[in-house]
Design a protein around this motif. Structure first.
Motif, PDB file in Angstrom:
ATOM      1  N   TRP A 118       0.935  -1.274   0.154  1.00 49.52           N
ATOM      2  CA  TRP A 118      -0.188   0.034   0.275  1.00 49.52           C
ATOM      3  C   TRP A 118       1.434   1.256   0.195  1.00 49.52           C
ATOM      4  N   ASP A 119       1.163   1.925  -1.177  1.00 44.06           N
ATOM      5  CA  ASP A 119       1.742   2.564  -1.270  1.00 44.06           C
ATOM      6  C   ASP A 119       1.258   3.890  -0.911  1.00 44.06           C
ATOM      7  N   LYS A 120       1.493   4.363  -0.014  1.00 44.96           N
ATOM      8  CA  LYS A 120       0.199   6.104   0.401  1.00 44.96           C
ATOM      9  C   LYS A 120       0.411   6.807   0.396  1.00 44.96           C
ATOM     10  N   ASP A 121       2.051   7.104   0.580  1.00 49.42           N
ATOM     11  CA  ASP A 121       2.732   8.727   0.234  1.00 49.42           C
ATOM     12  C   ASP A 121       3.211   8.494  -1.326  1.00 49.42           C
ATOM     13  N   ARG A 122       2.608   7.599  -2.109  1.00 50.79           N
ATOM     14  CA  ARG A 122       3.497   7.738  -3.315  1.00 50.79           C
ATOM     15  C   ARG A 122       4.981   8.565  -3.313  1.00 50.79           C
ATOM     16  N   THR A 123       5.568   6.879  -3.059  1.00 50.29           N
ATOM     17  CA  THR A 123       6.830   7.386  -2.732  1.00 50.29           C
ATOM     18  C   THR A 123       7.906   6.025  -3.745  1.00 50.29           C
ATOM     19  N   LEU A 124       6.720   5.152  -3.693  1.00 58.41           N
ATOM     20  CA  LEU A 124       7.155   3.622  -4.406  1.00 58.41           C
ATOM     21  C   LEU A 124       7.636   3.767  -6.327  1.00 58.41           C
ATOM     22  N   ARG A 125       8.432   3.793  -6.982  1.00 58.18           N
ATOM     23  CA  ARG A 125       9.235   3.891  -8.263  1.00 58.18           C
ATOM     24  C   ARG A 125       8.413   3.346  -9.141  1.00 58.18           C
ATOM     25  N   ALA A 126       7.946   3.874 -10.266  1.00 58.48           N
ATOM     26  CA  ALA A 126       7.103   4.212 -11.074  1.00 58.48           C
ATOM     27  C   ALA A 126       7.998   2.306 -12.086  1.00 58.48           C
ATOM     28  N   GLU A 127       8.864   2.284 -12.122  1.00 59.38           N
ATOM     29  CA  GLU A 127       9.628   1.393 -12.365  1.00 59.38           C
ATOM     30  C   GLU A 127      10.342   0.268 -11.001  1.00 59.38           C
ATOM     31  N   SER A 128       9.838   0.551 -10.741  1.00 56.72           N
ATOM     32  CA  SER A 128       9.819  -0.433  -9.656  1.00 56.72           C
ATOM     33  C   SER A 128       9.430  -2.221  -9.680  1.00 56.72           C
ATOM     34  N   VAL A 129      10.719  -2.949  -8.798  1.00 60.13           N
ATOM     35  CA  VAL A 129      10.376  -4.037  -9.704  1.00 60.13           C
ATOM     36  C   VAL A 129       9.104  -5.377  -8.801  1.00 60.13           C
ATOM     37  N   TRP A 130       8.443  -4.497  -8.150  1.00 61.84           N
ATOM     38  CA  TRP A 130       7.526  -4.498  -7.351  1.00 61.84           C
ATOM     39  C   TRP A 130       6.146  -4.965  -7.985  1.00 61.84           C
ATOM     40  N   ALA A 134       5.143 -10.828  -9.958  1.00 61.68           N
ATOM     41  CA  ALA A 134       3.861 -12.094 -10.249  1.00 61.68           C
ATOM     42  C   ALA A 134       3.310 -12.224  -8.873  1.00 61.68           C
ATOM     43  N   HIS A 135       4.085 -11.905  -7.998  1.00 57.00           N
ATOM     44  CA  HIS A 135       3.134 -12.490  -6.855  1.00 57.00           C
ATOM     45  C   HIS A 135       2.965 -11.513  -5.965  1.00 57.00           C
ATOM     46  N   THR A 136       2.740  -9.868  -6.114  1.00 60.00           N
ATOM     47  CA  THR A 136       3.314  -8.968  -5.632  1.00 60.00           C
ATOM     48  C   THR A 136       1.905  -7.779  -6.229  1.00 60.00           C
ATOM     49  N   ARG A 137       1.179  -7.136  -5.808  1.00 63.11           N
ATOM     50  CA  ARG A 137       0.340  -6.179  -6.135  1.00 63.11           C
ATOM     51  C   ARG A 137       0.279  -5.068  -4.887  1.00 63.11           C
ATOM     52  N   VAL A 138       0.400  -4.372  -6.444  1.00 62.08           N
ATOM     53  CA  VAL A 138       0.457  -2.623  -5.606  1.00 62.08           C
ATOM     54  C   VAL A 138      -1.134  -1.670  -5.276  1.00 62.08           C
ATOM     55  N   CYS A 139      -1.251  -1.440  -4.319  1.00 60.11           N
ATOM     56  CA  CYS A 139      -2.413  -0.504  -4.283  1.00 60.11           C
ATOM     57  C   CYS A 139      -1.717   1.078  -3.624  1.00 60.11           C
ATOM     58  N   GLU A 140      -2.725   1.904  -4.236  1.00 57.20           N
ATOM     59  CA  GLU A 140      -2.568   3.210  -4.306  1.00 57.20           C
ATOM     60  C   GLU A 140      -3.716   4.623  -3.881  1.00 57.20           C
ATOM     61  N   ALA A 141      -3.695   4.837  -3.012  1.00 56.79           N
ATOM     62  CA  ALA A 141      -4.750   5.942  -2.171  1.00 56.79           C
ATOM     63  C   ALA A 141      -5.133   6.850  -2.809  1.00 56.79           C
ATOM     64  N   ALA A 142      -5.316   6.887  -4.193  1.00 57.95           N
ATOM     65  CA  ALA A 142      -5.596   7.343  -5.447  1.00 57.95           C
ATOM     66  C   ALA A 142      -6.792   6.732  -6.415  1.00 57.95           C
ATOM     67  N   LEU A 143      -7.464   7.553  -7.121  1.00 59.41           N
ATOM     68  CA  LEU A 143      -8.160   7.153  -8.161  1.00 59.41           C
ATOM     69  C   LEU A 143      -8.214   6.998  -9.723  1.00 59.41           C
ATOM     70  N   ALA A 144      -6.597   7.550  -9.871  1.00 53.50           N
ATOM     71  CA  ALA A 144      -6.446   7.226 -10.771  1.00 53.50           C
ATOM     72  C   ALA A 144      -4.779   7.071 -10.746  1.00 53.50           C
ATOM     73  N   PRO A 145      -4.651   5.557 -10.051  1.00 50.44           N
ATOM     74  CA  PRO A 145      -3.493   5.415  -9.566  1.00 50.44           C
ATOM     75  C   PRO A 145      -2.533   5.122 -10.581  1.00 50.44           C
ATOM     76  N   THR A 146      -1.692   4.253 -10.701  1.00 48.38           N
ATOM     77  CA  THR A 146      -0.385   4.271 -11.542  1.00 48.38           C
ATOM     78  C   THR A 146      -0.627   2.645 -12.643  1.00 48.38           C
ATOM     79  N   HIS A 147      -0.539   2.778 -13.325  1.00 52.81           N
ATOM     80  CA  HIS A 147      -0.766   1.836 -14.459  1.00 52.81           C
ATOM     81  C   HIS A 147      -0.346   0.525 -14.230  1.00 52.81           C
ATOM     82  N   GLY A 148      -1.818  -0.135 -13.289  1.00 55.08           N
ATOM     83  CA  GLY A 148      -1.446  -1.743 -13.068  1.00 55.08           C
ATOM     84  C   GLY A 148      -1.383  -1.496 -11.759  1.00 55.08           C
ATOM     85  N   ALA A 149      -1.770  -0.237 -11.317  1.00 57.21           N
ATOM     86  CA  ALA A 149      -1.712  -0.819  -9.359  1.00 57.21           C
ATOM     87  C   ALA A 149      -3.250  -0.827  -9.108  1.00 57.21           C
TER      88      ALA A 149
END
Length: 350
Positions: A118-130, A134-149
């Motif tokens: 849960w990238d609550k502060d939007r600090t996880l880089r867009a190119e992050s391996v996470w 395959a077994h990792t998902r990213v969540c963001e507290a945004a209505l328009a999250p980063t592609h794939g989140a």
């Protein structure tokens, strides 16, 4: 399922001299997961006990080891120079980042444990391996999250919305026209543009960590206040301004300040450049400049205590349903169930 939950903050009121916006929503979020039948074990330090001296009565489980879990859930931590990037034991060091690295190395990398960030502060880089594991998902507290989140907003309990009585809140005496509770971080531009001009004209108060304030000598900065005192500031204030860092405004990421204010009857004036701003506040509360803020406050003073005032509060409360706790729990469960195979248990064995 058994969820290993990593967060660096508090479940209770915590201590005054620390930032942790998660206090407004973390405990209800966790309690709702427990109510859904999940087993939660906290994997960072028990700061409520160690720093705030607050005993939560054995309600929650903390484990500083590497227990068996089905999934790992991380409130994402990032490098803060001089704080969590220093050597363990150094003055001012916090071990949140080191512990997070240990958790991801053991569970996510070594055992391929399903992991939700849960990238609550939007600090996880867009190119992050996470973002492409395959077994990792990213969540963001945004209505328009980063592609794939996935969009996982800061939650507010539906019970609090049901208890909010707009007529009673509108009738409440308020000695401040404008109030704000929050820290300075990346907010100088909206503060300059929206809050400071109005503060020169009306009774106001700013609470939080603001360390560089020389350019605003007319603003009354109170400094940090206890977490539970935020409701008092908003309860005294006719309105606030929703000041977001640009990286939040651009993707429609609203902080917990909106429901802290609204539930106290403090109307949130929202800069019109916030993406999806109409989903957060009624049109009457949109502002484009400091002059707009001053004009809106003048109107709000005229209608204070009237049915029109109560209707505006009601419109704000209704929009908070977007952040409904049940909806956010459903989102997280959907993400988790998409990662954890049926019948899979006891992952991440030490």
């Amino acid at each position: 399922m058994k969820i290993g939950y990593s967060f660096w903050g508090f479940l209770g009121n915590g201590v005054t001299d620390t930032p942790d916006g998660g206090r407004s929503h973390r405990r209800p979020f966790i309690d709702a997961l427990l109510d859904r039948g999940h087993d939660i074990v906290f994997l960072q330090a028990d700061r409520d006990r160690l720093e705030a001296g607050e005993d939560l009565g054995g309600t929650y489980t903390f484990d500083d080891g590497l227990p068996h879990i089905d999934a790992l859930f991380l409130e994402w931590r990032w490098a803060i120079t001089g704080r969590n990037t220093t050597i363990c034991g150094a003055e001012g060091h916090t071990c949140d980042l080191h512990r997070q690295a240990q958790l991801t190395n053991h569970y996510t990398v070594r055992h391929q444990t399903p992991t939700v960030i849960w990238d609550k502060d939007r600090t996880l880089r867009a190119e992050s391996v996470w973002r492409r594991t395959a077994h990792t998902r990213v969540c963001e507290a945004a209505l328009a999250p980063t592609h794939g989140a996935h969009s996982l907003l800061f939650p507010v309990a539906e019970g609090l919305l049901a208890q909010a009585d707009p007529v009673t809140l509108a009738a409440q005496r308020r000695d401040l026209a404008l109030g704000y509770v929050g820290n300075q971080y990346d907010r100088d531009e909206p503060f300059d543009r929206f809050f400071a001009p109005a503060a020169a004209r009306v009774e106001h108060l700013v609470a939080g960590k603001w360390t560089k304030t020389d350019r605003w000598p007319h603003v009354h900065f109170l400094g940090r206040i206890p977490f539970e005192a935020a409701a008092d500031v908003y309860g005294r204030s006719l309105a606030t301004v929703l000041m977001l860092p640009e990286r939040y405004a651009a993707v429609g990421q609203m902080t917990q300040r909106i429901f802290e204010a609204v539930l106290a009857g403090c109307l949130p004036l929202a800069p019109a450049n916030i993406r999806y701003v109409n989903r957060f506040v009624p049109d009457e509360l949109l502002v484009h400049s400091g002059r707009d803020v001053i004009e809106r406050l003048s109107i709000l003073r005229e209608i204070a205590g009237t049915q029109q005032h109560a209707d505006l509060i009601a419109g704000c409360v209704d929009r908070l349903r977007l952040f409904g706790l049940s909806k956010q729990i459903n989102t997280l469960e959907s993400v988790l169930h998409g990662l954890v195979r049926p019948g899979t248990t006891e992952r991440g064995a030490a």
